[in-house]
Design an enzyme around this catalytic site. Structure first.
Site, mmCIF file in Angstrom:
data_model
loop_
_atom_site.group_PDB
_atom_site.id
_atom_site.type_symbol
_atom_site.label_atom_id
_atom_site.label_comp_id
_atom_site.label_asym_id
_atom_site.label_seq_id
_atom_site.Cartn_x
_atom_site.Cartn_y
_atom_site.Cartn_z
ATOM 1 N N ASN A 59 -23.412 29.435 22.835
ATOM 2 C CA ASN A 59 -23.857 30.822 22.958
ATOM 3 C C ASN A 59 -25.096 30.996 23.839
ATOM 4 O OD1 ASN A 59 -24.327 33.715 21.886
ATOM 5 N ND2 ASN A 59 -26.176 32.620 21.258
ATOM 6 N N TYR A 112 -24.676 35.701 37.242
ATOM 7 C CA TYR A 112 -24.338 35.908 35.824
ATOM 8 C C TYR A 112 -22.835 36.149 35.603
ATOM 9 C CZ TYR A 112 -24.528 37.592 31.032
ATOM 10 O OH TYR A 112 -24.290 37.753 29.690
ATOM 11 N N LYS A 162 -20.026 33.607 33.856
ATOM 12 C CA LYS A 162 -19.212 33.977 32.690
ATOM 13 C C LYS A 162 -17.707 33.926 33.022
ATOM 14 C CE LYS A 162 -22.607 34.567 29.772
ATOM 15 N NZ LYS A 162 -22.773 33.679 28.598
HETATM 16 P P1 NAD Z 1 -31.075 36.535 23.813
HETATM 17 O O1 NAD Z 1 -31.881 36.432 25.054
HETATM 18 O O2 NAD Z 1 -31.585 37.283 22.648
HETATM 19 O O3 NAD Z 1 -30.652 35.064 23.314
HETATM 20 C C1 NAD Z 1 -30.373 34.029 24.192
HETATM 21 C C2 NAD Z 1 -30.431 32.732 23.434
HETATM 22 O O4 NAD Z 1 -30.265 31.649 24.361
HETATM 23 C C3 NAD Z 1 -31.783 32.522 22.758
HETATM 24 O O5 NAD Z 1 -31.594 31.960 21.463
HETATM 25 C C4 NAD Z 1 -32.484 31.531 23.668
HETATM 26 O O6 NAD Z 1 -33.399 30.687 22.989
HETATM 27 C C5 NAD Z 1 -31.308 30.722 24.183
HETATM 28 N N1 NAD Z 1 -31.683 30.052 25.433
HETATM 29 C C6 NAD Z 1 -32.074 30.641 26.583
HETATM 30 N N2 NAD Z 1 -32.378 29.682 27.480
HETATM 31 C C7 NAD Z 1 -32.152 28.484 26.875
HETATM 32 C C8 NAD Z 1 -32.275 27.132 27.286
HETATM 33 N N3 NAD Z 1 -32.681 26.777 28.508
HETATM 34 N N4 NAD Z 1 -31.954 26.172 26.388
HETATM 35 C C9 NAD Z 1 -31.527 26.491 25.153
HETATM 36 N N5 NAD Z 1 -31.397 27.743 24.723
HETATM 37 C C10 NAD Z 1 -31.707 28.728 25.576
HETATM 38 O O7 NAD Z 1 -29.714 37.134 24.295
HETATM 39 P P2 NAD Z 1 -28.313 37.414 23.577
HETATM 40 O O8 NAD Z 1 -27.915 38.759 24.049
HETATM 41 O O9 NAD Z 1 -28.321 37.112 22.130
HETATM 42 O O10 NAD Z 1 -27.418 36.348 24.368
HETATM 43 C C11 NAD Z 1 -26.543 35.437 23.733
HETATM 44 C C12 NAD Z 1 -25.329 35.243 24.618
HETATM 45 O O11 NAD Z 1 -24.630 36.487 24.717
HETATM 46 C C13 NAD Z 1 -25.641 34.816 26.047
HETATM 47 O O12 NAD Z 1 -24.721 33.832 26.461
HETATM 48 C C14 NAD Z 1 -25.442 36.099 26.845
HETATM 49 O O13 NAD Z 1 -25.102 35.853 28.180
HETATM 50 C C15 NAD Z 1 -24.315 36.740 26.069
HETATM 51 N N6 NAD Z 1 -24.132 38.197 26.270
HETATM 52 C C16 NAD Z 1 -25.093 39.086 25.901
HETATM 53 C C17 NAD Z 1 -24.880 40.451 26.110
HETATM 54 C C18 NAD Z 1 -25.904 41.496 25.725
HETATM 55 O O14 NAD Z 1 -25.740 42.660 26.104
HETATM 56 N N7 NAD Z 1 -26.920 41.164 24.957
HETATM 57 C C19 NAD Z 1 -23.682 40.874 26.694
HETATM 58 C C20 NAD Z 1 -22.736 39.938 27.061
HETATM 59 C C21 NAD Z 1 -22.956 38.596 26.830
#
Ligand code: NAD
Length: 247
Positions: free
Chosen positions: A90, A155, A159
């Site tokens: 994730n 990005y 994905k």
């Molecule tokens: P967030 O930024 O709150 O969480 C991201 C997580 O990734 C955090 O726990 C962070 O510690 C971890 N992370 C970042 N860089 C890292 C690294 N180098 N090593 C280890 N861990 C790392 O964002 P989120 O929205 O919870 O994102 C989670 C996933 O969901 C991601 O893959 C993101 O691309 C995807 N996503 C999010 C959205 C949105 O709108 N929030 C939409 C589509 C997909």
């Protein structure tokens, strides 16, 4: 729904990963969070223990870009809990830089965490899952993997690669009783979105047929379904959880 299952969740310290950890714990799973820093892992563990002191949750912070470090940490989890039933890849970072300002290093950085680190998780867990007779691998994709986005080209590219990985691994690992699926969230209320000013949020909501931004729990519910035996014949699927916002 996940009684006694053991799950590893990368990026489990906040946002979607944290909500999924909480959902899995409240459905009977034992969870190991992989985070990027010890402080954030400790903070997330304390907060989950606060919710319910009986939850079996622990954490680690291997460098996800280092395949050997990830494999070592997976082996430790396997040693401690005797198995790994579910891996959720994730952790991810996003980007909105325009093409004129893009650098090759920036592109590589996003691809490294969003794609290569996903593969590192897969490489670490597959031998364990094969040895125990099966498992479930789930990846976090994105709505933009299907339609792209204007700017931050790495990005959506990363994905789309996650989707390719998911489809291919589902076909390769099906005979080993390992299911592989992804969830493709739309705009979800986490730190990634919290940074946007209010005047940007409202037009976004107007473009979502369900007329609200997704909550981390909406995504966690999809992961719960895909991780559980309810999805025993579902593999190679990219499940959109985006309120039908796909443009
Ligand atoms: P967030 O930024 O709150 O969480 C991201 C997580 O990734 C955090 O726990 C962070 O510690 C971890 N992370 C970042 N860089 C890292 C690294 N180098 N090593 C280890 N861990 C790392 O964002 P989120 O929205 O919870 O994102 C989670 C996933 O969901 C991601 O893959 C993101 O691309 C995807 N996503 C999010 C959205 C949105 O709108 N929030 C939409 C589509 C997909």
């Amino acid at each position: 729904m996940l009684k006694n299952k053991v799950a590893v969740i990368t990026g489990g310290t906040r946002g979607i990963g944290y909500a999924t950890a909480k959902k899995f714990l409240s459905n009977g799973a034992k969870v190991v969070l992989f985070g990027s820093k010890e402080e954030t892992v400790s903070k997330a563990l304390a907060s989950l223990k606060d919710e319910n002191p009986d939850w079996e949750v622990s954490g680690a912070c291997p460098n996800l870009n280092d395949a050997e470090a990830v494999a070592k940490e997976m082996a430790k989890v396997n040693e401690t809990y005797g198995r790994i039933d579910i891996l959720i890849n994730n952790a991810g970072i996003s980007d909105s830089t325009g093409i004129d300002d893009y650098t090759s290093e920036q592109f590589a950085k996003i691809m490294q965490l969003n794609v290569n680190a996903v593969m590192n998780g897969v490489l670490g867990v597959v031998p364990i899952m094969k040895a125990q007779g099966g498992g479930v691998i789930l990846n976090t994709s994105s709505m933009v993997s299907i339609c792209g986005q204007p700017g931050g080209v790495a990005y959506p590219t990363s994905k789309s690669a996650v989707n390719g990985l998911t489809w291919s691994l589902a076909r390769e690992l099906g005979p080993s009783n390992i299911r592989v699926n992804a969830v493709a969230p739309g705009i979800t209320r986490t730190d990634m979105v919290a940074a946007l000013p209010e005047q940007m949020i409202q037009p976004l909501i107007n473009a979502i047929p369900i007329r609200r931004i997704g909550e981390p729990e909406d995504i966690a519910n999809a992961f719960l379904f895909l991780a559980s035996d309810m999805a025993s014949y579902v593999t190679g699927e990219i499940l959109s959880v985006d309120g039908a916002m796909r443009t």
